[in-house]
Design an enzyme around this catalytic site. Structure first.
Site, PDB file in Angstrom:
ATOM      1  CG  ASP A 195      88.677  79.104  23.407  1.00  0.00           C
ATOM      2  OD1 ASP A 195      88.132  77.979  23.504  1.00  0.00           O
ATOM      3  OD2 ASP A 195      88.979  79.794  24.406  1.00  0.00           O
ATOM      4  CB  SER A 196      88.544  73.794  20.966  1.00  0.00           C
ATOM      5  OG  SER A 196      87.373  73.949  20.198  1.00  0.00           O
ATOM      6  CG  ASP A 223      84.641  79.905  22.814  1.00  0.00           C
ATOM      7  OD1 ASP A 223      83.647  80.080  23.542  1.00  0.00           O
ATOM      8  OD2 ASP A 223      85.235  78.812  22.730  1.00  0.00           O
ATOM      9  CD  GLU A 259      86.974  79.107  28.771  1.00  0.00           C
ATOM     10  OE1 GLU A 259      87.854  79.172  29.665  1.00  0.00           O
ATOM     11  OE2 GLU A 259      87.116  78.433  27.743  1.00  0.00           O
ATOM     12  CD  GLU A 302      85.340  71.941  28.753  1.00  0.00           C
ATOM     13  OE1 GLU A 302      85.064  73.107  28.370  1.00  0.00           O
ATOM     14  OE2 GLU A 302      86.325  71.307  28.334  1.00  0.00           O
ATOM     15  CE  LYS A 305      81.737  78.136  24.676  1.00  0.00           C
ATOM     16  NZ  LYS A 305      83.031  78.078  25.386  1.00  0.00           N
TER      17      LYS A 305
HETATM   18  O1  KIV Z   1      86.231  75.809  22.622  1.00  0.00           O
HETATM   19  C1  KIV Z   1      85.426  74.865  22.672  1.00  0.00           C
HETATM   20  O2  KIV Z   1      85.410  73.975  21.801  1.00  0.00           O
HETATM   21  C2  KIV Z   1      84.516  74.811  23.810  1.00  0.00           C
HETATM   22  C3  KIV Z   1      83.717  73.552  23.996  1.00  0.00           C
HETATM   23  C4  KIV Z   1      84.590  72.468  24.499  1.00  0.00           C
HETATM   24  C5  KIV Z   1      82.539  73.760  24.854  1.00  0.00           C
HETATM   25  O3  KIV Z   1      84.428  75.728  24.558  1.00  0.00           O
END
Ligand code: KIV
Length: 271
Positions: free
Chosen positions: A51-52, A90, A122, A189, A120
Site C-alpha cells: 500500500d506504499s 496489502d 498490519e 518493520e 498482507k
Molecule cells: O507497503 C509496503 O511497501 C510495505 C513494506 C514497506 C513492507 O508494507
C-alpha cells in the site's frame, strides 16, 4: 550470483522451506506491469504490491488513502507480468479492521480480481479474528508487525518501534500468535535488530525485515527507493543500488534540448 534457482515458481511453502534450509528470502515492492516484469525476471522471490503505492505512485503523504479498487488495479498489473515470484498484496487501511466478515470480503476481492497469491495485513491480536477468517477461507496471510504505517496517526512518527520492553514483549507475543493462527510469514518493520533476531528464532515461519537488521530470514525494500528513483526518503536502513532519479533527469534534459535544437528526430528517425 546467489540468486536461487531451485524454485521454478515460488509458493508460500517455498518460503517456509527456504527458512528451514537457511536460504535468505528476497522481496521487493512493485505496483505496475513494466517494473514487475524486470523484478520478476531478475529472480526476486516475493513481489509485494504494497500500500506504499499510495505514497510512491499517487504522492499521498500516508498509506491511508489508497482504496481496495486501486490496490486491485496495481496487483492485477503486477500479476500479468510475473512468471516466478510469489505475489503478496496489502489489504489497504479500512478494509479489514472493522469486522472479520468485511476483512474476508476484501481478501476475496483481491484474490479473485487481481490473481494475487496472498494478502498482507498490519497488526497483531487486535485483528486476530480477521486473520482467522481469511485463513479459514484458504487465503494465505502474511503478518506485519513493528512500524505499521497504517497506524501512523496513533504513533505520530515513523521512528523505530518496540524499543521499550513492554512493546517488545507484545511484539514477540503477536508474532507467536500470527504463527499459531497459520500466517505463512511475518514482516517486521523498523525495530531493533536484536529484537528482530529474537522473533526470527522464536517462530518457524520466515521473518522478513525492513529496517530490522540482518538476523532475520529475508529482506524487503520499496523498489523505487532501492533503485534511487525517489530521492527524498533517506532512512538509515535503505541501501540505494543506483541513482535513477539523476540518470532520468539527465536523459530527459538531453531529450528536451535535442527537441529544442531540432536535433531530434534525424533523417534515420523518420518515415
Ligand atoms: O507497503 C509496503 O511497501 C510495505 C513494506 C514497506 C513492507 O508494507
Amino acid at each position: 550470483m546467489t540468486n536461487n534457482s531451485n524454485y521454478k515458481r515460488v509458493t508460500v511453502k517455498s518460503l517456509v522451506d527456504m527458512k528451514a534450509q537457511g536460504e535468505k528470502i528476497s522481496m521487493l515492492t512493485a505496483y505496475d506491469y513494466t517494473m514487475a516484469k524486470i523484478v520478476d525476471g531478475a529472480g526476486i522471490d516475493v513481489i509485494l504490491v504494497g500500500d506504499s503505492a499510495s505514497n510512491v505512485m499517487a504522492g499521498h503523504e500516508t498509506t491511508l488513502p489508497i482504496t481496495l479498487d486501486q490496490m486491485i488495479y496495481h496487483a492485477s498489473s503486477v500479476v500479468r507480468a510475473i512468471n516466478r515470484a510469489l505475489v503478496v498484496v496489502d489489504l489497504p487501511f479500512g478494509t479489514y479492521q472493522s469486522d472479520s466478515k468485511e476483512a474476508l470480503r476484501s481478501a476475496i476481492r483481491i484474490m479473485k480480481e487481481s490473481g494475487g497469491h496472498a494478502v498482507k495485513l498490519e497488526g497483531g491480536k487486535e485483528i486476530k479474528d480477521s486473520i482467522k477468517k481469511i485463513l479459514n477461507a484458504g487465503i494465505p496471510v502474511m503478518g506485519h508487525l513493528g512500524l505499521t504505517p497504517q497506524s501512523i496517526y496513533k504513533f505520530g512518527t515513523y521512528t523505530v518501534r518496540a524499543k521499550e520492553e513492554e512493546e517488545a514483549k507484545k511484539l514477540i507475543e503477536d508474532a507467536k500468535m500470527l504463527e499459531r493462527l497459520g500466517c505463512f510469514s511475518i514482516v517486521l518493520e523498523k525495530i531493533p535488530a536484536k529484537l528482530a533476531k529474537e522473533v526470527a528464532q522464536a517462530v518457524q515461519v520466515p521473518v522478513i525485515g525492513i529496517g530490522a537488521g540482518n538476523d532475520v530470514d529475508g529482506q524487503v525494500l520499496v523498489l523505487h527507493d532501492m533503485i534511487g528513483m525517489t530521492n527524498e526518503f533517506n532512512p538509515r536502513f535503505l541501501r540505494r543500488y543506483m541513482n535513477l532519479f539523476d540518470s532520468m533527469t539527465e536523459a530527459i534534459g538531453k531529450y528536451i534540448s535535442d527537441v529544442k535544437s531540432s536535433d531530434f528526430p534525424n533523417a534515420n528517425e523518420q518515415y
